[in-house]
Design a protein around this motif. Sequence first.
Motif, PDB file in Angstrom:
ATOM      1  N   GLU A 506       0.838  -1.200   0.000  1.00  0.00           N
ATOM      2  CA  GLU A 506       0.000   0.000   0.000  1.00  0.00           C
ATOM      3  C   GLU A 506       0.871   1.247   0.000  1.00  0.00           C
ATOM      4  O   GLU A 506       2.070   1.182   0.278  1.00  0.00           O
ATOM      5  N   LYS A 507       0.268   2.367  -0.340  1.00  0.00           N
ATOM      6  CA  LYS A 507       0.985   3.633  -0.372  1.00  0.00           C
ATOM      7  C   LYS A 507       1.295   4.061   1.060  1.00  0.00           C
ATOM      8  O   LYS A 507       0.429   4.014   1.934  1.00  0.00           O
ATOM      9  N   MET A 508       2.543   4.459   1.301  1.00  0.00           N
ATOM     10  CA  MET A 508       2.956   4.825   2.655  1.00  0.00           C
ATOM     11  C   MET A 508       2.536   6.262   3.002  1.00  0.00           C
ATOM     12  O   MET A 508       2.205   7.055   2.127  1.00  0.00           O
ATOM     13  N   ALA A 509       2.598   6.574   4.293  1.00  0.00           N
ATOM     14  CA  ALA A 509       2.110   7.866   4.790  1.00  0.00           C
ATOM     15  C   ALA A 509       2.888   9.048   4.233  1.00  0.00           C
ATOM     16  O   ALA A 509       2.365  10.155   4.124  1.00  0.00           O
ATOM     17  N   ASN A 510       4.165   8.839   3.874  1.00  0.00           N
ATOM     18  CA  ASN A 510       4.930   9.912   3.245  1.00  0.00           C
ATOM     19  C   ASN A 510       5.971   9.319   2.311  1.00  0.00           C
ATOM     20  O   ASN A 510       6.269   8.121   2.356  1.00  0.00           O
ATOM     21  N   ILE A 513       9.246   7.355   3.798  1.00  0.00           N
ATOM     22  CA  ILE A 513       9.125   5.944   4.184  1.00  0.00           C
ATOM     23  C   ILE A 513       9.164   5.055   2.949  1.00  0.00           C
ATOM     24  O   ILE A 513       9.801   3.999   2.930  1.00  0.00           O
ATOM     25  N   GLU A 514       8.512   5.510   1.909  1.00  0.00           N
ATOM     26  CA  GLU A 514       8.473   4.748   0.654  1.00  0.00           C
ATOM     27  C   GLU A 514       9.879   4.616   0.061  1.00  0.00           C
ATOM     28  O   GLU A 514      10.291   3.539  -0.383  1.00  0.00           O
ATOM     29  N   GLY A 519      14.774   1.565  -1.016  1.00  0.00           N
ATOM     30  CA  GLY A 519      16.216   1.544  -0.834  1.00  0.00           C
ATOM     31  C   GLY A 519      16.764   0.266  -0.224  1.00  0.00           C
ATOM     32  O   GLY A 519      17.982   0.075  -0.174  1.00  0.00           O
ATOM     33  N   ARG A 520      15.883  -0.626   0.254  1.00  0.00           N
ATOM     34  CA  ARG A 520      16.358  -1.935   0.721  1.00  0.00           C
ATOM     35  C   ARG A 520      16.973  -2.721  -0.427  1.00  0.00           C
ATOM     36  O   ARG A 520      17.764  -3.640  -0.217  1.00  0.00           O
ATOM     37  N   SER A 521      16.557  -2.380  -1.656  1.00  0.00           N
ATOM     38  CA  SER A 521      17.043  -3.080  -2.847  1.00  0.00           C
ATOM     39  C   SER A 521      18.009  -2.181  -3.612  1.00  0.00           C
ATOM     40  O   SER A 521      17.914  -0.958  -3.553  1.00  0.00           O
ATOM     41  N   GLY A 522      18.953  -2.807  -4.326  1.00  0.00           N
ATOM     42  CA  GLY A 522      19.873  -2.025  -5.165  1.00  0.00           C
ATOM     43  C   GLY A 522      20.985  -1.353  -4.400  1.00  0.00           C
ATOM     44  O   GLY A 522      21.455  -0.282  -4.773  1.00  0.00           O
ATOM     45  N   ARG A 523      21.480  -1.976  -3.332  1.00  0.00           N
ATOM     46  CA  ARG A 523      22.552  -1.398  -2.529  1.00  0.00           C
ATOM     47  C   ARG A 523      23.893  -1.526  -3.258  1.00  0.00           C
ATOM     48  O   ARG A 523      24.166  -2.538  -3.896  1.00  0.00           O
ATOM     49  N   GLN A 524      24.723  -0.485  -3.154  1.00  0.00           N
ATOM     50  CA  GLN A 524      26.088  -0.473  -3.699  1.00  0.00           C
ATOM     51  C   GLN A 524      26.163  -0.991  -5.139  1.00  0.00           C
ATOM     52  O   GLN A 524      27.009  -1.805  -5.494  1.00  0.00           O
ATOM     53  N   GLY A 525      25.244  -0.487  -5.969  1.00  0.00           N
ATOM     54  CA  GLY A 525      25.290  -0.836  -7.392  1.00  0.00           C
ATOM     55  C   GLY A 525      24.675  -2.173  -7.746  1.00  0.00           C
ATOM     56  O   GLY A 525      24.724  -2.605  -8.910  1.00  0.00           O
ATOM     57  N   ASP A 526      24.072  -2.897  -6.753  1.00  0.00           N
ATOM     58  CA  ASP A 526      23.405  -4.170  -7.052  1.00  0.00           C
ATOM     59  C   ASP A 526      22.142  -3.925  -7.872  1.00  0.00           C
ATOM     60  O   ASP A 526      21.515  -2.866  -7.753  1.00  0.00           O
ATOM     61  N   PRO A 527      21.742  -4.912  -8.685  1.00  0.00           N
ATOM     62  CA  PRO A 527      20.446  -4.782  -9.373  1.00  0.00           C
ATOM     63  C   PRO A 527      19.307  -4.987  -8.373  1.00  0.00           C
ATOM     64  O   PRO A 527      19.518  -5.479  -7.255  1.00  0.00           O
ATOM     65  N   GLY A 528      18.116  -4.636  -8.767  1.00  0.00           N
ATOM     66  CA  GLY A 528      16.951  -4.809  -7.908  1.00  0.00           C
ATOM     67  C   GLY A 528      15.740  -4.157  -8.532  1.00  0.00           C
ATOM     68  O   GLY A 528      15.838  -3.523  -9.602  1.00  0.00           O
TER      69      GLY A 528
END
Length: 786
Positions: A506-510, A513-514, A519-528
């Motif tokens: 669902e859409k987050m409050a702001n 947060i979204e 940003g949990r995905s694609g860290r340090q140039g990783d795909p995601g």
Amino acid sequence: MNTLELQKLRRILAKVDSYAKTMKKLSDGQLKDKTSFFKKLLKKGASLDDILPEAFAVVREADRRVLGMFPFDTQVLAGIVLHQGNVAEMKTGEGKTLSATMPLYLNALTEESTILVTTNEYLAMRDAKEMGRVYRWLGLTVACGVVNDPSVKLKPEDKKKIYASDIVYTTNSAVGFDYLLDNLADSAAEKYMRPFGYVIVDEADAVLLDSAQMPLIISGAPRVQSNMYKLADNFVQLLTENVEYRMDEEKKNVWLTHAGIDEAEHYFSLENLYDGTHTELVRQLELALRAHTLFENGKNYVVENGEVKLLDAQNGRILEMTKLQSGQHQALEAREDVELTPDMRAMTSITYQNLFRMFKKIGGMTGTAKTAEDEFIETYYMKVVQIPTNKPVIRKDFPDEIYTTLPEKILASMQLVRQLHEKGQPILLVTASVEISEIYSELLLHERIPHNVLNAYNAAKEAEIIAEAGQRGRVTVATSMAGRGTDIKLGKGMAKLGGLAVIGTEKMANERIELQLRGRSGRQGDPGMSKFFVSFEDELVIKYGARWMHTFYEKHKNFALDKPQKLTSFRVRKAIQRAQKYSDSSGVQQRKSTLEFDESVRVQRELVYKQRNNLIRQTDECKYDISQLFEKYIEKFIQKNKILTSVKVSRFVFDNLSYKYSGLPAETDCSEPKKMRALLLEICRKELNEKKIKLIDKKEISRFYRLSLLKAIDDCWIEEVDNLQQLRTVVSSRQYAQRNPIFEYHREAAHSFKKMKRNIQKQAVQNLLLSTVLENEDGTRSIYFS
């Protein structure tokens, strides 16, 4: 960040780089000696900015030798921003923890308090252990302000040792409660905190913005417990919305209708519920009504081991040792049919806004802050500087998929989960509440898809779940608590499958947060990849969506339940974005309101704590003018009673000055204020001298004075804090009478503070004169206050 600011940072970075080769050639001993060298420079008048390039270069080399990690240029840039007292916005996986080592070391050289605050105990302990190796290697002391075992209670001497360390890693709640407890100390020996110097706040937007409205409160003596909680709860369960009670559009307030009042009067056999004689029942009905309508199990709280535990609205974590005030928590317990806990009085409180504004300098780091830069500047005087990534971000952020109904959205999101899981791609399925995370878990079980669930019920396993979340075929269902903290690292071969897929339900409050969740995905140039699914039944749309969206939903809610139909209209997409902006604006306004409300408490708290600290620091002789205290108190009594009688005077003496008073001499003329003043002062001196005789020496007498005054201040301050908590609840309803609740609050708070000062004076006199000094068997003296 404008070009000029970037150029300035780059110039400082170049100076740091210029020392790299020199530092690399130094032996371990020579590198360690730099710490004492820098301290000598500072004592000779050098500033931290003067030694920054060389000091940063020293830490950079120490990081390489101790940790095997050499900070990138982007991490050095972040360190400079943190030292300058601003917020460094760094993408997930860019190494915030390592970036902080440089400004922490530099500021610790001043030998003033230097603290790094993070959001949970696990991160504080992990970083203190890992990064502490670098600081200790360089000759500084490091401590962690939290412990792994919740049953272990740190004593004042333990905390004194912790806060005396050069660098302290702790959590925002720990430092807040420690500050409050430190200012409840009875003596200098029990105080353990140094004056606040420099602090770095990790996940700065979560701590300084999202948690700003939740005050830290230390509760003390319980109030007299009402026996109406269950009775009111039983009655409220019989009521129907829009018949016996109504809620406002944003579901922030609820009230009984005329039909509801009639029903209550019939149920409780009353003629008039609001005739002023049933105030406790009215309060209990309001609390029960709020418990059933404004709070949801799995969203606002959970029931665990027979206890109602509150949840953080932003990340779904359990708020340990936190309860709702003014009886609301007990009303929730009655609703959930668990044992009622005592309704405690607030002894002292502070918000994170005012806590962190007391530091001389604040640095902040987070993955998302730029969208809230105006608020950071206005509240904390901090700019947000976006730090470029060390490697380009190649994650694919897909547009939201929008549906009319909740079932359609769930079906569509589950379809994507099945597709990605079949090829083995790791998935992070993010929900906005514990309740929804449990629903998705049930659906995945039905689909026979193995998965982990990360929510408030199993937060203890967070590190293990996150460590496995990037492996082949892993599906992790989590509340937004997975949006911050430890990185999700990809398993072997997962990059070829597309990396971690973040699916938002669902859409987050702001927007912040979204972005954190993406940003949990694609860290340090990783795909995601990331994609969010939205429906017109999402709380964000219900609360902040345009009116036409509700009309559209009512018209189309019964269609296409068997086959999800995506809404692709630009108008719909724009309306969803606008609803999120309204939600964010509402949050900003609420935080401003909290800060404005808390201003009276802040001013009063500073005055009270200053007076307490002055008394505590007087270790030898109490310098407070006791005689003047008696004179002022007696003068007020005489002025208040223009016509004095022997009965009034005797009552005043027995209540305030002496239990052993034998009464006024028969010839005493009470009509002469001058004589009465002298008589009453003589009673005070006589009573005080009797106590002084029982005490050993001047030091004991000073201790007696100090304890009497401190007890008076503390008792009255506790009463004042509790009054202000109650007052805030009362004045919030005055907005419905077209009155400004903040103005009303400050006006009432000012009256309350004047009353508190009078009560302190009264209680101080009573403590000094009506207390009892007894000699113990071992020769020590004990003081008992009436």
